[in-house]
Design a protein around this motif. Structure first.
Motif, PDB file in Angstrom:
ATOM      1  N   UNK A  48       0.851  -1.184   0.000  1.00  0.00           N
ATOM      2  CA  UNK A  48       0.000   0.000   0.000  1.00  0.00           C
ATOM      3  C   UNK A  48       0.890   1.239   0.000  1.00  0.00           C
ATOM      4  N   UNK A  49       0.481   2.252  -0.695  1.00  0.00           N
ATOM      5  CA  UNK A  49       1.253   3.493  -0.717  1.00  0.00           C
ATOM      6  C   UNK A  49       0.837   4.377   0.456  1.00  0.00           C
ATOM      7  N   UNK A  50       1.700   5.306   0.801  1.00  0.00           N
ATOM      8  CA  UNK A  50       1.391   6.193   1.918  1.00  0.00           C
ATOM      9  C   UNK A  50       0.141   7.026   1.590  1.00  0.00           C
ATOM     10  N   UNK A  51      -0.003   7.356   0.339  1.00  0.00           N
ATOM     11  CA  UNK A  51      -1.157   8.151  -0.054  1.00  0.00           C
ATOM     12  C   UNK A  51      -2.456   7.401   0.237  1.00  0.00           C
ATOM     13  N   UNK A  52      -2.485   6.162  -0.174  1.00  0.00           N
ATOM     14  CA  UNK A  52      -3.670   5.330  -0.006  1.00  0.00           C
ATOM     15  C   UNK A  52      -3.970   5.130   1.481  1.00  0.00           C
ATOM     16  N   UNK A  53      -2.952   4.716   2.197  1.00  0.00           N
ATOM     17  CA  UNK A  53      -3.152   4.421   3.613  1.00  0.00           C
ATOM     18  C   UNK A  53      -3.560   5.675   4.378  1.00  0.00           C
ATOM     19  N   UNK A  54      -2.958   6.785   3.999  1.00  0.00           N
ATOM     20  CA  UNK A  54      -3.297   8.041   4.673  1.00  0.00           C
ATOM     21  C   UNK A  54      -4.765   8.387   4.464  1.00  0.00           C
ATOM     22  N   UNK A  55      -5.222   8.219   3.239  1.00  0.00           N
ATOM     23  CA  UNK A  55      -6.638   8.492   2.967  1.00  0.00           C
ATOM     24  C   UNK A  55      -7.533   7.576   3.785  1.00  0.00           C
ATOM     25  N   UNK A  56      -7.178   6.302   3.824  1.00  0.00           N
ATOM     26  CA  UNK A  56      -7.992   5.346   4.565  1.00  0.00           C
ATOM     27  C   UNK A  56      -8.027   5.655   6.057  1.00  0.00           C
ATOM     28  N   UNK A  57      -6.967   6.293   6.534  1.00  0.00           N
ATOM     29  CA  UNK A  57      -6.911   6.593   7.962  1.00  0.00           C
ATOM     30  C   UNK A  57      -7.355   8.018   8.247  1.00  0.00           C
ATOM     31  N   UNK A  58      -7.620   8.772   7.189  1.00  0.00           N
ATOM     32  CA  UNK A  58      -8.109  10.123   7.382  1.00  0.00           C
ATOM     33  C   UNK A  58      -7.059  11.126   7.787  1.00  0.00           C
ATOM     34  N   UNK A  59      -5.821  10.941   7.328  1.00  0.00           N
ATOM     35  CA  UNK A  59      -4.762  11.887   7.671  1.00  0.00           C
ATOM     36  C   UNK A  59      -3.988  12.275   6.419  1.00  0.00           C
ATOM     37  N   UNK A  60      -3.100  13.231   6.595  1.00  0.00           N
ATOM     38  CA  UNK A  60      -2.201  13.700   5.555  1.00  0.00           C
ATOM     39  C   UNK A  60      -1.127  12.640   5.286  1.00  0.00           C
ATOM     40  N   UNK A  61      -0.723  12.486   3.999  1.00  0.00           N
ATOM     41  CA  UNK A  61       0.223  11.411   3.695  1.00  0.00           C
ATOM     42  C   UNK A  61       1.618  11.704   4.247  1.00  0.00           C
ATOM     43  N   UNK A  62       1.996  12.973   4.297  1.00  0.00           N
ATOM     44  CA  UNK A  62       3.305  13.299   4.868  1.00  0.00           C
ATOM     45  C   UNK A  62       3.343  12.954   6.352  1.00  0.00           C
ATOM     46  N   UNK A  63       2.233  13.205   7.020  1.00  0.00           N
ATOM     47  CA  UNK A  63       2.167  12.891   8.446  1.00  0.00           C
ATOM     48  C   UNK A  63       2.268  11.384   8.649  1.00  0.00           C
ATOM     49  N   UNK A  64       1.574  10.659   7.807  1.00  0.00           N
ATOM     50  CA  UNK A  64       1.643   9.198   7.903  1.00  0.00           C
ATOM     51  C   UNK A  64       3.078   8.720   7.729  1.00  0.00           C
ATOM     52  N   UNK A  65       3.761   9.214   6.710  1.00  0.00           N
ATOM     53  CA  UNK A  65       5.120   8.753   6.464  1.00  0.00           C
ATOM     54  C   UNK A  65       6.023   9.090   7.637  1.00  0.00           C
ATOM     55  N   UNK A  66       5.848  10.289   8.177  1.00  0.00           N
ATOM     56  CA  UNK A  66       6.686  10.666   9.311  1.00  0.00           C
ATOM     57  C   UNK A  66       6.385   9.769  10.506  1.00  0.00           C
ATOM     58  N   UNK A  67       5.126   9.493  10.731  1.00  0.00           N
ATOM     59  CA  UNK A  67       4.772   8.598  11.834  1.00  0.00           C
ATOM     60  C   UNK A  67       5.462   7.244  11.666  1.00  0.00           C
ATOM     61  N   UNK A  68       5.337   6.693  10.468  1.00  0.00           N
ATOM     62  CA  UNK A  68       5.895   5.365  10.242  1.00  0.00           C
ATOM     63  C   UNK A  68       7.415   5.390  10.295  1.00  0.00           C
ATOM     64  N   UNK A  69       7.996   6.512   9.902  1.00  0.00           N
ATOM     65  CA  UNK A  69       9.453   6.580   9.911  1.00  0.00           C
ATOM     66  C   UNK A  69       9.993   6.484  11.333  1.00  0.00           C
ATOM     67  N   UNK A  70       9.163   6.855  12.309  1.00  0.00           N
ATOM     68  CA  UNK A  70       9.599   6.744  13.698  1.00  0.00           C
ATOM     69  C   UNK A  70       9.763   5.293  14.134  1.00  0.00           C
ATOM     70  N   UNK A  71       9.046   4.396  13.468  1.00  0.00           N
ATOM     71  CA  UNK A  71       9.180   2.974  13.825  1.00  0.00           C
ATOM     72  C   UNK A  71      10.378   2.344  13.130  1.00  0.00           C
ATOM     73  N   UNK A  72      10.989   3.055  12.210  1.00  0.00           N
ATOM     74  CA  UNK A  72      12.039   2.495  11.374  1.00  0.00           C
ATOM     75  C   UNK A  72      11.580   2.542   9.931  1.00  0.00           C
TER      76      UNK A  72
END
Lengths: 256, 256
Positions: A48-72
DNA sequence: AAGCGCTTGTGAAGACACGCACAAATCGCG
DNA sequence: CGCGATTTGTGCGTGTCTTCACAAGCGCTT
């Protein structure tokens, strides 16, 4: 939990060694990502792309990527994220790789509903014990669990290694219940009672107040109503408009 | 709501003319202050200091003062805040001076409990209609209200001037319900279903997901557990410790 | 009437969160 | 093998939220 092992991965563990310390705002969003990911997995998506997942979760895709980057870094540039792998990572970080036991105190109106709520079981939690102070309710069986008296709370919490206590009692009883949970070794509490709990350091409390949510919505209703009543007065707060102040929103007039 | 009028006050309205635009974080705390103030009023207190009120609401006193300063200056230096006056001010800002009507959709496990929850009525809200899609449930009477079929939702919402819609349905039905609420003129929605709703601009949605709260607590449990397991390894995330990675927290072992 | 103690209201600084925009990396195709 | 399309990961500017610290204001006492 899903015991995912990537096909070609060596059995040497590549999981994060210790927990990264995540921003609290990120932690609060991870469960939402997880839910969206489970939906994707059920529909057969493998990446899944960050864009897709972000939409599904109702957030901005940059925010999603930054969140996930914290996990590695668990994404692949040009491709996206491996759904199953990401599920495992988030579940690991959230501590959902072991099923946590929950004690529910107060089986009144709300508590009864919580006891029967299947959303807990499907997301990694097991309600292990029910308690109430009312002798009439003690002994009642709900969803295969017998309601015990709240006097047994500390002892049972210790014996059953309760991880999380849920308080669904009236406000007047909540602090005493919290004390007993803490005495029983519980270090995480979800409080539905409309009151502030005081607990020792090291104990986490989260509060959910259903009426508060409505009151916040009420504020926005009120704000929207006052704006439509003054269609051209977006900035009117600072410009006095001497004559007509009291008439800006008739239905809201108080006192006078 | 309480029609408070300070004894010596002139009848010329001194209420805020239009709504100040409050920071969202402040709005979210006002209901908590309001609850604490009602407690104080019941106990006969006429004034309260920011320190006291802040403690009762579980926040920092500087934060409390700044929050209240956004509503205007209703405190007296050297004395504190007039409890009754402050209650009126907060209730006015939150739009609680008029009782708002609520429609509850989905009278399953959780919805049933919400329908019977008296915390709504005591804090300015009136549940005016219940809906469900299940024909078996339609017609059932709960707390003096008859459950109607969800097909009537838009019409009834308009007729009864519903201000807030509460969605307590399964996730699969939530979006359709939201659409019908919007069609009926509802511009505020409280969503208990675990899914993201898409609504037009101008419609506010707040989401409450009980399982998410538990998952956040689970994260903190996990973190606390990993800290006690590694008492001296606060910064261990960046120092690989090659041999013993998988053994840092045995109970958390996954896969392998 | 003046001084003193107490409490509010707020300026300023720091911490945190957000979102843009782009470099870095990967895949697929010719 | 190289190139373009695509998508991640992140540096940075911006805005919001929090907290400290203190001046300003109020009432009580003498």
């Amino acid at each position: 939990m899903s015991q995912h092992r990537p096909p070609g991965a060596p059995e040497r563990s590549v999981a994060v060694p210790a927990l990264p310390d995540l921003p609290e705002a990120t932690v609060a969003r991870l469960p939402e990502y997880l839910r969206a990911l489970h939906n994707l997995a059920e529909n057969g998506h493998e990446t899944v792309s960050s864009e897709w997942l972000a939409t599904a979760a109702g957030v901005n895709s940059a925010k999603l990527r930054k969140d996930l980057s914290h996990l590695g870094s668990y994404g692949t540039r040009g491709v996206g994220y491996d759904v199953a792998l990401l599920i495992d990572q988030i579940e690991y970080v959230l501590g959902l790789t072991q099923r946590r036991t929950v004690a529910l105190v107060g089986v009144g109106n709300l508590g009864h509903a919580l006891a029967g709520y299947d959303g807990f079981a499907t997301r990694g939690f097991r309600i292990a014990a029910l308690f109430d102070a009312d002798p009439v309710r003690v002994g009642e069986e709900i969803n295969g669990l017998v309601v015990r008296h709240v006097d047994e709370l500390s002892r049972v919490a210790t014996e059953e290694s309760i991880a999380i206590g849920v308080i669904a009692t009236p406000a007047a009883a909540a602090q005493r219940v919290a004390d007993r949970l803490v005495a029983g070794g519980v270090t995480s509490i979800l409080n539905f009672a409309p009151c502030v709990l005081t607990v020792p350091d090291g104990v986490d409390v989260r509060k959910v107040d259903l009426a508060v949510e409505l009151q916040i919505l009420s504020f926005h209703e009120h704000r929207k109503a006052s704006l439509t009543a003054l269609p051209a007065a977006g900035e009117a707060t600072l410009t006095p408009l001497p004559g007509s102040l009291a008439a800006t929103d008739p239905q809201e007039a108080i006192g006078t």
